[in-house]
Design a protein around this motif. Sequence first.
Motif, PDB file in Angstrom:
ATOM      1  N   VAL A  12       0.840  -1.203   0.000  1.00 12.85           N
ATOM      2  CA  VAL A  12       0.000   0.000   0.000  1.00 12.85           C
ATOM      3  C   VAL A  12       0.873   1.250   0.000  1.00 12.85           C
ATOM      4  O   VAL A  12       0.627   2.216  -0.748  1.00 12.85           O
ATOM      5  N   PHE A  18      -4.822   1.531  -1.988  1.00 15.93           N
ATOM      6  CA  PHE A  18      -5.279   0.178  -1.707  1.00 15.93           C
ATOM      7  C   PHE A  18      -5.605  -0.588  -2.990  1.00 15.93           C
ATOM      8  O   PHE A  18      -5.341  -1.777  -3.095  1.00 15.93           O
ATOM      9  N   THR A  19      -6.187   0.107  -3.964  1.00 16.43           N
ATOM     10  CA  THR A  19      -6.518  -0.564  -5.224  1.00 16.43           C
ATOM     11  C   THR A  19      -5.260  -1.021  -5.946  1.00 16.43           C
ATOM     12  O   THR A  19      -5.168  -2.164  -6.418  1.00 16.43           O
ATOM     13  N   GLN A  29      -9.389  -5.475  -3.330  1.00 16.25           N
ATOM     14  CA  GLN A  29      -9.156  -4.294  -2.514  1.00 16.25           C
ATOM     15  C   GLN A  29      -9.691  -4.464  -1.097  1.00 16.25           C
ATOM     16  O   GLN A  29      -9.084  -3.991  -0.129  1.00 16.25           O
ATOM     17  N   SER A  30     -10.804  -5.175  -0.934  1.00 13.53           N
ATOM     18  CA  SER A  30     -11.387  -5.350   0.397  1.00 13.53           C
ATOM     19  C   SER A  30     -10.453  -6.149   1.302  1.00 13.53           C
ATOM     20  O   SER A  30     -10.349  -5.879   2.509  1.00 13.53           O
ATOM     21  N   SER A  33      -7.699  -3.745   2.467  1.00 14.44           N
ATOM     22  CA  SER A  33      -8.210  -2.814   3.479  1.00 14.44           C
ATOM     23  C   SER A  33      -8.415  -3.517   4.825  1.00 14.44           C
ATOM     24  O   SER A  33      -8.035  -2.980   5.879  1.00 14.44           O
ATOM     25  N   THR A  34      -9.016  -4.706   4.795  1.00  8.43           N
ATOM     26  CA  THR A  34      -9.273  -5.443   6.036  1.00  8.43           C
ATOM     27  C   THR A  34      -7.970  -5.802   6.739  1.00  8.43           C
ATOM     28  O   THR A  34      -7.849  -5.690   7.964  1.00  8.43           O
ATOM     29  N   ARG A  37      -6.392  -2.688   8.327  1.00  8.86           N
ATOM     30  CA  ARG A  37      -7.113  -2.293   9.545  1.00  8.86           C
ATOM     31  C   ARG A  37      -6.773  -3.222  10.715  1.00  8.86           C
ATOM     32  O   ARG A  37      -6.595  -2.765  11.853  1.00  8.86           O
ATOM     33  N   ARG A  50      -6.248   8.313   5.270  1.00  5.41           N
ATOM     34  CA  ARG A  50      -7.087   8.012   4.120  1.00  5.41           C
ATOM     35  C   ARG A  50      -7.998   9.190   3.845  1.00  5.41           C
ATOM     36  O   ARG A  50      -8.728   9.646   4.722  1.00  5.41           O
ATOM     37  N   VAL A  55      -3.923   8.152  -0.297  1.00  3.70           N
ATOM     38  CA  VAL A  55      -3.529   7.427   0.908  1.00  3.70           C
ATOM     39  C   VAL A  55      -2.088   7.824   1.195  1.00  3.70           C
ATOM     40  O   VAL A  55      -1.226   7.710   0.324  1.00  3.70           O
TER      41      VAL A  55
END
Length: 283
Positions: A12, A18-19, A29-30, A33-34, A37, A50, A55
Amino acid sequence: MDLRQMEIAVAVAEEGGFTAAAHRLRTVQSTVSTTVRALERDLGTPLFDRTTHRVALTPAGQAFLPAARAALLAADEARATVDPARHRLRGVAVIGTMPGMGSRLHRALARLRREHPCLDIRVRQAPAERLCQAVRESTVDLAIAVLDERQRHGLVTRLLAHEDLVLVTPPLAAPGPVTLAEAAAMPLVDFAPGWAIRAAVDLAFLTARLDRTVTVEADDLTAAAELVRHGLGGCVLPESVAERFPDLPVRRFAEEAPSWQVRLARPGGDVSPAVAAVLRRLG
């Protein structure tokens, strides 16, 4: 905290979003992100700021990044100690790429060099047509390029990257979705023939049977963004590349989005151990 979390956080930071990190890591992407986090919860502090368009690393992220890189490198070195054959791989791999392919390939090759320090990796840049001919003539072992069906004929190919193209516009331009026909009628900043992005954009407009107005051609991404920033036109870019310029508005295409498809091409038959190592690293 585990190595996979660190690998994703480093991706990242290096890709700037993130993409783009998801494209590099061949995931969604999810998931990126997860994972970030969860890492931030484990560390008790955010690593990234963000916003809608960008980012950026927080101070904690800036401190974390070099340590994470060192940990990943140490893990690679630890694996090599129990697999000494990794360091005995020798030979030459000649890789052809188009100008403007971006930095992901370079990072993959840098990791390969660390894994196999005795491997001689050589990179040649040329337009797609010349790369394919070089592969057929065996002066290049494999090519990474934006290729149409005609160029792929007779070669073994596979898809390496696939993402939407988007239109970036000057800061005060109208927002909202745009059609490819509307983009064709606009003044556009484009890249020199032979560039990977130019090939993808040419193919998109050719497939739609549209002519476009190229106001100016650039031979550098930063220069193209600066031309857009000063109002000389819009620029069609892969989504992950557009993320590098968060001050430029992004307009998505209203109909099915044209795509950026990067392929790996090689001759049929067996490959040398050196080329096989490159193929494994590229995924």
